[in-house]
Scaffold this active site. Structure first.
Site, PDB file in Angstrom:
ATOM      1  CG  HIS A   1      25.600   0.434  -8.459  1.00 27.94           C
ATOM      2  ND1 HIS A   1      26.488   0.377  -7.413  1.00 27.94           N
ATOM      3  CD2 HIS A   1      25.975   1.489  -9.214  1.00 27.94           C
ATOM      4  CE1 HIS A   1      27.363   1.369  -7.522  1.00 27.94           C
ATOM      5  NE2 HIS A   1      27.077   2.052  -8.619  1.00 27.94           N
TER       6      HIS A   1
ATOM      7  CG  HIS B   1      25.673   3.436 -13.544  1.00 24.21           C
ATOM      8  ND1 HIS B   1      25.413   4.638 -12.930  1.00 24.21           N
ATOM      9  CD2 HIS B   1      26.675   2.875 -12.822  1.00 24.21           C
ATOM     10  CE1 HIS B   1      26.223   4.798 -11.889  1.00 24.21           C
ATOM     11  NE2 HIS B   1      27.005   3.733 -11.805  1.00 24.21           N
TER      12      HIS B   1
HETATM   13  P1  5GP Z   1      28.987   4.493  -8.703  1.00 22.44           P
HETATM   14  O1  5GP Z   1      29.915   5.664  -8.786  1.00 22.44           O
HETATM   15  O2  5GP Z   1      29.182   3.798  -7.376  1.00 22.44           O
HETATM   16  O3  5GP Z   1      29.050   3.570  -9.867  1.00 22.44           O
HETATM   17  O4  5GP Z   1      27.547   5.080  -8.787  1.00 22.44           O
HETATM   18  C1  5GP Z   1      26.741   5.402  -7.729  1.00 22.44           C
HETATM   19  C2  5GP Z   1      25.563   6.108  -8.340  1.00 22.44           C
HETATM   20  O5  5GP Z   1      24.591   6.231  -7.346  1.00 22.44           O
HETATM   21  C3  5GP Z   1      25.867   7.504  -8.875  1.00 22.44           C
HETATM   22  O6  5GP Z   1      25.491   7.594 -10.228  1.00 22.44           O
HETATM   23  C4  5GP Z   1      25.053   8.426  -7.969  1.00 22.44           C
HETATM   24  O7  5GP Z   1      24.500   9.501  -8.690  1.00 22.44           O
HETATM   25  C5  5GP Z   1      23.993   7.497  -7.435  1.00 22.44           C
HETATM   26  N1  5GP Z   1      23.556   7.806  -6.089  1.00 22.44           N
HETATM   27  C6  5GP Z   1      24.304   8.200  -5.029  1.00 22.44           C
HETATM   28  N2  5GP Z   1      23.544   8.334  -3.921  1.00 22.44           N
HETATM   29  C7  5GP Z   1      22.278   8.001  -4.297  1.00 22.44           C
HETATM   30  C8  5GP Z   1      21.027   7.942  -3.585  1.00 22.44           C
HETATM   31  O8  5GP Z   1      20.927   8.224  -2.392  1.00 22.44           O
HETATM   32  N3  5GP Z   1      19.940   7.561  -4.303  1.00 22.44           N
HETATM   33  C9  5GP Z   1      20.003   7.238  -5.629  1.00 22.44           C
HETATM   34  N4  5GP Z   1      18.869   6.876  -6.233  1.00 22.44           N
HETATM   35  N5  5GP Z   1      21.165   7.288  -6.329  1.00 22.44           N
HETATM   36  C10 5GP Z   1      22.279   7.661  -5.666  1.00 22.44           C
END
Ligand code: 5GP
Length: 139
Positions: free
Chosen positions: A102, A104
């Site tokens: 993903h 951001h």
């Molecule tokens: P990572 O740390 O893997 O780059 O980011 C994961 C992102 O997903 C985080 O910014 C977190 O806030 C978001 N996130 C975690 N669980 C969920 C969810 O159930 N739904 C959505 N829309 N975002 C999520």
């Protein structure tokens, strides 16, 4: 390290858990981050599952970046941001918490600092309103 098809974003793709959707096409989905580091913080994911950037097919990355560009333009326009960041984490050591590729999108404003990564859950009504405004701004 293998891809877990039951990760939270895979569940969103399967419709098993809800999201505040901004955009969807054949290859990608964009939706609001539930713990936004700034208002307008959203995520773009490919429908094809990979843990991160290195195990994704180049064509999947290309499709995903097209959506990142489109949604970033709409987000900046909606929030009248001074700039924006694209962040993408690979593996826990780099801060990744959801193991489905993903990107951001973070609108940035002069002099404003970001809230913590995976911090406080936002109000769902606010996220729904933000998603609607970004959707309206999509070209
Ligand atoms: P990572 O740390 O893997 O780059 O980011 C994961 C992102 O997903 C985080 O910014 C977190 O806030 C978001 N996130 C975690 N669980 C969920 C969810 O159930 N739904 C959505 N829309 N975002 C999520």
């Amino acid at each position: 390290m293998t891809y877990d098809p039951n990760n939270i974003f895979a569940k969103i793709l399967k419709g098993e858990i809800p999201c505040h959707k901004i955009f969807e096409d054949e290859h990608t989905l964009a939706f609001m981050d539930v713990m936004p580091q700034v208002d307008g913080h959203c995520l773009v994911i490919p429908k094809n599952g990979s843990r991160g950037l290195l195990d994704a097919e180049p064509a999947v990355v290309a499709h995903t970046m097209e959506t990142v560009q489109k949604v970033a333009a709409a987000t900046v326009k909606t929030f009248m941001a001074d700039g924006f960041q694209i962040r993408q984490y690979n593996e826990s050591a780099a801060g990744q918490t959801v193991f489905h590729l993903h990107f951001h999108i973070l609108p940035m404003f002069e002099g404003q600092s970001l809230r913590p990564h995976t911090g406080k859950m936002a109000d769902h009504a606010v996220l729904a309103a933000h998603a609607a405004r970004i959707r309206d701004a999509l070209e």
